[in-house]
Design an enzyme around this catalytic site. Structure first.
Site, mmCIF file in Angstrom:
data_model
loop_
_atom_site.group_PDB
_atom_site.id
_atom_site.type_symbol
_atom_site.label_atom_id
_atom_site.label_comp_id
_atom_site.label_asym_id
_atom_site.label_seq_id
_atom_site.Cartn_x
_atom_site.Cartn_y
_atom_site.Cartn_z
ATOM 1 C CG HIS A 85 -0.494 0.316 2.692
ATOM 2 N ND1 HIS A 85 0.233 -1.350 3.433
ATOM 3 C CD2 HIS A 85 0.569 1.156 3.768
ATOM 4 C CE1 HIS A 85 0.576 -0.180 4.810
ATOM 5 N NE2 HIS A 85 0.419 1.091 4.196
ATOM 6 N NE ARG A 98 1.195 10.753 8.991
ATOM 7 C CZ ARG A 98 2.260 10.857 8.723
ATOM 8 N NH1 ARG A 98 2.763 11.032 7.282
ATOM 9 N NH2 ARG A 98 3.404 10.335 9.167
ATOM 10 C CG ASN A 137 -2.790 10.803 12.595
ATOM 11 O OD1 ASN A 137 -2.675 11.022 13.316
ATOM 12 N ND2 ASN A 137 -1.950 11.771 11.490
ATOM 13 C CG HIS A 150 2.710 11.353 -9.842
ATOM 14 N ND1 HIS A 150 3.757 11.965 -9.656
ATOM 15 C CD2 HIS A 150 2.158 10.064 -10.132
ATOM 16 C CE1 HIS A 150 4.229 11.186 -11.101
ATOM 17 N NE2 HIS A 150 3.296 9.998 -11.010
ATOM 18 C CD GLU A 162 0.960 11.100 -14.669
ATOM 19 O OE1 GLU A 162 2.128 10.649 -16.028
ATOM 20 O OE2 GLU A 162 1.759 9.757 -13.716
#
Length: 129
Positions: free
Chosen positions: A7, A11, A62, A76, A124
């Site tokens: 992955h 944030r 958070n 990106h 993109e």
């Protein structure tokens, strides 16, 4: 030795807006979401398929941080699309911010475009016929 990309974590300031963007506008699925009340954060994983076989995006929220500075290290996320013009038209109509309209990349023939998610992360789009 063998590795597999699992992955990419970003944030986000508004988790619900980010989930809506990635699932609603980009067609990903919310794969799982977990609150961690003692540590005051939530993780949500979105992607195009099961985590066992596909790389996904981890959205980290958070609770006490409403906004992040993007910095200049992250580039990106890239997504392949079959018809970049139709995709950008549909995304623009849905409210996505198109920061670079479809066209050939500099010094090449690949057709690309860029959009931004609610936090300003660049995505993109690359035309793959």
């Amino acid at each position: 030795m063998s590795f597999r990309l699992l992955h990419t974590m970003i944030r986000v300031g508004d988790l619900d807006a980010s989930i809506a963007f990635y699932t609603g506008l980009l067609g990903m699925k919310l794969l799982r979401r977990q609150d961690y009340p003692d540590r005051r954060f939530t993780l949500a994983f979105v992607g195009y398929g099961d985590e066992a076989a596909n790389a996904v995006i981890e959205l980290t929220h958070n609770w006490d941080t409403p906004r992040y500075d993007l910095g200049n290290g992250f580039g990106h996320i890239a997504l392949g699309v079959p018809d970049i013009h139709a995709t950008c038209d549909a995304l623009a109509k849905a409210g996505a911010k198109i920061t670079r309209p479809p066209g050939p990349m500099k010094h090449g023939t690949t057709i690309i475009a860029f959009i931004e998610d609610p936090d300003g992360y660049k995505i993109e789009l690359i035309e793959r016929k």
